[in-house]
Motif scaffolding. Structure first.
Motif, PDB file in Angstrom:
ATOM      1  N   GLY A 156       0.834  -1.197   0.000  1.00  0.00           N
ATOM      2  CA  GLY A 156       0.000   0.000   0.000  1.00  0.00           C
ATOM      3  C   GLY A 156       0.861   1.236   0.000  1.00  0.00           C
ATOM      4  N   ASP A 157       0.247   2.412  -0.207  1.00  0.00           N
ATOM      5  CA  ASP A 157       0.971   3.651   0.007  1.00  0.00           C
ATOM      6  C   ASP A 157       1.415   3.688   1.465  1.00  0.00           C
ATOM      7  N   LEU A 158       2.547   4.346   1.730  1.00  0.00           N
ATOM      8  CA  LEU A 158       3.043   4.393   3.104  1.00  0.00           C
ATOM      9  C   LEU A 158       1.984   4.939   4.054  1.00  0.00           C
ATOM     10  N   SER A 159       1.309   6.005   3.656  1.00  0.00           N
ATOM     11  CA  SER A 159       0.311   6.609   4.542  1.00  0.00           C
ATOM     12  C   SER A 159      -0.802   5.623   4.870  1.00  0.00           C
ATOM     13  N   ALA A 160      -1.165   4.775   3.908  1.00  0.00           N
ATOM     14  CA  ALA A 160      -2.186   3.761   4.160  1.00  0.00           C
ATOM     15  C   ALA A 160      -1.681   2.723   5.160  1.00  0.00           C
ATOM     16  N   ILE A 161      -0.425   2.362   5.040  1.00  0.00           N
ATOM     17  CA  ILE A 161       0.168   1.398   5.984  1.00  0.00           C
ATOM     18  C   ILE A 161       0.148   1.970   7.399  1.00  0.00           C
ATOM     19  N   LEU A 162       0.453   3.258   7.520  1.00  0.00           N
ATOM     20  CA  LEU A 162       0.455   3.893   8.839  1.00  0.00           C
ATOM     21  C   LEU A 162      -0.957   3.921   9.425  1.00  0.00           C
ATOM     22  N   ILE A 163      -1.936   4.238   8.593  1.00  0.00           N
ATOM     23  CA  ILE A 163      -3.318   4.269   9.071  1.00  0.00           C
ATOM     24  C   ILE A 163      -3.780   2.868   9.461  1.00  0.00           C
ATOM     25  N   GLU A 164      -3.422   1.874   8.665  1.00  0.00           N
ATOM     26  CA  GLU A 164      -3.841   0.491   8.935  1.00  0.00           C
ATOM     27  C   GLU A 164      -3.262  -0.011  10.255  1.00  0.00           C
ATOM     28  N   ASN A 165      -2.069   0.435  10.610  1.00  0.00           N
ATOM     29  CA  ASN A 165      -1.396  -0.072  11.811  1.00  0.00           C
ATOM     30  C   ASN A 165      -1.488   0.863  13.009  1.00  0.00           C
ATOM     31  N   ILE A 166      -2.248   1.933  12.897  1.00  0.00           N
ATOM     32  CA  ILE A 166      -2.333   2.904  13.976  1.00  0.00           C
ATOM     33  C   ILE A 166      -3.025   2.290  15.191  1.00  0.00           C
ATOM     34  N   THR A 167      -2.690   2.738  16.373  1.00  0.00           N
ATOM     35  CA  THR A 167      -3.278   2.182  17.589  1.00  0.00           C
ATOM     36  C   THR A 167      -4.745   2.581  17.695  1.00  0.00           C
ATOM     37  N   PRO A 168      -5.578   1.726  18.265  1.00  0.00           N
ATOM     38  CA  PRO A 168      -7.009   2.050  18.409  1.00  0.00           C
ATOM     39  C   PRO A 168      -7.248   3.357  19.157  1.00  0.00           C
ATOM     40  N   MET A 169      -6.399   3.678  20.127  1.00  0.00           N
ATOM     41  CA  MET A 169      -6.560   4.927  20.877  1.00  0.00           C
ATOM     42  C   MET A 169      -6.440   6.143  19.962  1.00  0.00           C
ATOM     43  N   ALA A 170      -5.476   6.092  19.019  1.00  0.00           N
ATOM     44  CA  ALA A 170      -5.279   7.219  18.112  1.00  0.00           C
ATOM     45  C   ALA A 170      -6.487   7.427  17.209  1.00  0.00           C
ATOM     46  N   GLU A 171      -7.244   6.361  16.950  1.00  0.00           N
ATOM     47  CA  GLU A 171      -8.424   6.465  16.095  1.00  0.00           C
ATOM     48  C   GLU A 171      -9.466   7.427  16.677  1.00  0.00           C
ATOM     49  N   LEU A 172      -9.430   7.616  17.997  1.00  0.00           N
ATOM     50  CA  LEU A 172     -10.403   8.494  18.642  1.00  0.00           C
ATOM     51  C   LEU A 172     -10.166   9.950  18.284  1.00  0.00           C
ATOM     52  N   PHE A 173      -8.940  10.273  17.829  1.00  0.00           N
ATOM     53  CA  PHE A 173      -8.581  11.674  17.614  1.00  0.00           C
ATOM     54  C   PHE A 173      -8.435  12.052  16.151  1.00  0.00           C
ATOM     55  N   ARG A 174      -8.738  11.116  15.235  1.00  0.00           N
ATOM     56  CA  ARG A 174      -8.507  11.411  13.831  1.00  0.00           C
ATOM     57  C   ARG A 174      -9.769  11.194  13.006  1.00  0.00           C
ATOM     58  N   VAL A 175      -9.813  11.881  11.885  1.00  0.00           N
ATOM     59  CA  VAL A 175     -10.844  11.704  10.867  1.00  0.00           C
ATOM     60  C   VAL A 175     -10.126  11.673   9.514  1.00  0.00           C
ATOM     61  N   PRO A 176     -10.715  11.054   8.488  1.00  0.00           N
ATOM     62  CA  PRO A 176     -12.007  10.377   8.468  1.00  0.00           C
ATOM     63  C   PRO A 176     -11.894   8.979   9.063  1.00  0.00           C
ATOM     64  N   GLN A 177     -12.990   8.230   9.021  1.00  0.00           N
ATOM     65  CA  GLN A 177     -12.936   6.850   9.490  1.00  0.00           C
ATOM     66  C   GLN A 177     -11.998   6.041   8.598  1.00  0.00           C
ATOM     67  N   LYS A 178     -11.465   4.970   9.156  1.00  0.00           N
ATOM     68  CA  LYS A 178     -10.420   4.213   8.469  1.00  0.00           C
ATOM     69  C   LYS A 178     -10.872   3.720   7.092  1.00  0.00           C
ATOM     70  N   ALA A 179     -12.088   3.245   6.977  1.00  0.00           N
ATOM     71  CA  ALA A 179     -12.573   2.720   5.697  1.00  0.00           C
ATOM     72  C   ALA A 179     -12.528   3.792   4.614  1.00  0.00           C
ATOM     73  N   THR A 180     -12.841   5.021   4.977  1.00  0.00           N
ATOM     74  CA  THR A 180     -12.780   6.129   4.017  1.00  0.00           C
ATOM     75  C   THR A 180     -11.338   6.479   3.700  1.00  0.00           C
ATOM     76  N   ALA A 181     -10.507   6.539   4.728  1.00  0.00           N
ATOM     77  CA  ALA A 181      -9.109   6.933   4.541  1.00  0.00           C
ATOM     78  C   ALA A 181      -8.370   5.994   3.602  1.00  0.00           C
ATOM     79  N   LEU A 182      -8.775   4.727   3.552  1.00  0.00           N
ATOM     80  CA  LEU A 182      -8.053   3.733   2.759  1.00  0.00           C
ATOM     81  C   LEU A 182      -8.654   3.501   1.370  1.00  0.00           C
TER      82      LEU A 182
END
Length: 501
Positions: A156-182
């Protein structure tokens, strides 16, 4: 507090930088000594930088490609210990449409995630009254590339790899949702991001300037507002990287007029996270020295020579142009990444990116290289019966609709019967041989079909002559990442205005 403790470490760079680099090198060698690469190059016997230089040759993607292919097929302990699952897809080389850069777990932890944390650390130091944690981070990433996946590895693109492996806690502070981001379809992704973030409290944004601008334009369209701060009143910083920000600054300042808006440049690539603009008053970036990356530098004027004077960090000179080599915890060893840098300071080590080791266009993340251009033109000539004698190409930057394109100025010794057909064939073939160009051209969302301007006879010779460079080994720069050369040529061609998108 994490950020305060980390800041203390970062502030020791001026006094401990060279020691940090020696420690990084020994850490890398010790980690990889039982790998196939480590055994082959006698890592067990490396106790100093001089030992490392004697034992390990300079590499590029072509020399490591065989090992990387084996890793992608599931072989373990090749360039780095264990099985490497993830690979960042980058633009291709002379022989391949795409490169696949290993992204190890150690590389994720020590390099790719550490960089963004340090960005925030510096930002909070410079802006102690910041309220970025009161809202959401809009992170614009790339997508997976499932057509490149193998049973034992994912691409994947590097940014996609980072989003895919991000910690669940970090998901609380970011948008969009993972399915959209990828999502891989940028048109759909851009629209969904705009809808998902329209009513969120976005305080900071991160991404490549060209593509983030396209998203912001869509946000304004949906909101009916004129300025982004009317949609996100608490937006205060854009962490940007990937391509130069200068061509886009004016457009950002037109749609974000808030006096509290900040911009912070980073040097992050598929191969690693290397630099941060730690001082907003200084355009240079701080070289990050205690990640899992060991740096070496080749004077640009010695590239291609049999015995270039390669130096570690302590050997660099301020004001000299260098090509950068890295050894990293992603299994890249004395790897030439293709970027050139110039140091502005040694205390601490700060630098600016000066370009690439070869002609290229990377104004929008497309990474078009000379080999792509030559192959594309040869194919277009073959299909249309045209003959090209001279050419140059450069980007036309985004207009208010976030549209952009490449502009080719071509002197034909035999013109094609239909110049538009020639442009179409060239554009299509470039997409076939360069995956990044193909991705950016998707559905004409942002990067439009290339434009061809016919040059008058002898234009390029006249231009070289005007510069005292006619004859000998002087050559027309084929690809440029700025418009300086092409604008001069267009004026000599009788075209005073750059056509607008």
């Amino acid at each position: 507090m994490f950020f305060r403790g980390r800041l203390h470490e970062l502030e020791s760079y001026p006094t401990r930088g060279e020691q940090m680099q020696r420690e990084v090198l020994q850490f890398l060698v010790d980690c990889a000594k039982e790998t196939e690469f480590g055994r082959k190059h006698l890592f067990n016997h490396i106790k100093s930088y001089d030992d490392y230089v004697r034992n390990v040759p300079v590499n590029d993607y072509e020399t490591l490609k065989g090992d990387i292919d084996r890793m992608r097929h599931g072989e373990e302990n090749i360039l780095w210990p264990g099985l490497v699952k993830w690979y960042a897809k980058s633009s291709g080389t002379t022989n391949d449409k795409s490169k696949f850069i290993p992204v190890t777990q150690a590389g994720l932890n020590h390099i790719h995630y550490q960089g963004p944390k340090d960005c925030v650390t510096f930002y909070l130091r410079n802006n102690p009254k910041s309220r970025i944690f009161d809202g959401k981070s809009l992170i614009l990433g790339g997508s997976h590339s499932p057509n490149y996946n193998l049973p034992n590895s994912l691409v994947g693109d590097l940014s996609a790899i980072l989003i895919e492996n991000i910690t669940p806690m970090a998901e609380l502070f970011r948008v969009p949702q993972k399915a959209t981001a990828l999502l891989s379809d940028f048109e759909v992704k851009r629209d969904r991001i705009a809808h998902e973030t329209l009513n969120k409290n976005v305080t900071n944004i991160s991404g490549v300037p060209s593509w983030m601008l396209s998203v912001l334009v869509r946000v304004l369209e949906l909101s009916g507002k004129k300025h982004i701060e009317d949609v996100w009143p608490n937006l205060e910083v854009f962490f940007h990287g990937g391509i130069a920000f200068t061509p886009y600054r004016k457009q950002y300042e037109e749609i974000i007029t808030s006096s509290k808006m900040h911009y912070m440049e980073t040097y992050n690539a598929s191969e690693g996270f290397f630099g941060i603009q730690d001082d907003p008053s200084d355009k240079s970036m701080l070289l990050m020295l205690d990640y899992g990356v060991f740096y070496e530098f080749i004077p640009v004027d010695e590239l291609g020579s049999d015995h270039p004077n390669i130096v570690p960090l302590e050997g660099v000179e301020v004001g000299k142009n260098y090509a950068m080599l890295i050894s990293s915890s992603c299994g890249l060893w004395r790897y030439e990444i293709g970027d050139t840098v110039k140091f502005t300071s040694r205390n601490p080590y700060k630098f600016v990116i000066t370009g690439r080791t070869k002609y290229f266009i990377n104004a929008f993340g497309e990474e078009l290289i000379m080999d792509n251009a030559e192959k594309g033109l040869a194919y277009a000539c073959e299909k249309t019966g045209a003959v090209v004698s001279e050419y140059t190409a450069a980007p036309v930057y985004m207009d208010n609709n976030a549209h952009c394109r490449h502009q080719w100025l071509i002197e034909f010794s035999k013109e094609p019967a239909d110049i538009n057909e020639f442009a179409h064939v060239l554009d299509q073939h470039l997409q076939e041989i360069n995956s990044d160009y193909e991705a950016k051209r998707y559905h004409d969302i942002t990067l439009q079909c290339l434009e061809i301007v016919k040059a008058r006879p002898n234009l390029f010779n006249d231009w070289l002559k005007s510069k005292g460079k006619l004859g000998g080994q002087h050559k027309v720069p084929r690809l440029s990442n700025d418009r300086k050369n092409i604008e001069e040529l267009l004026r000599m061609n009788g075209q005073e205005q750059t056509p607008q998108s």
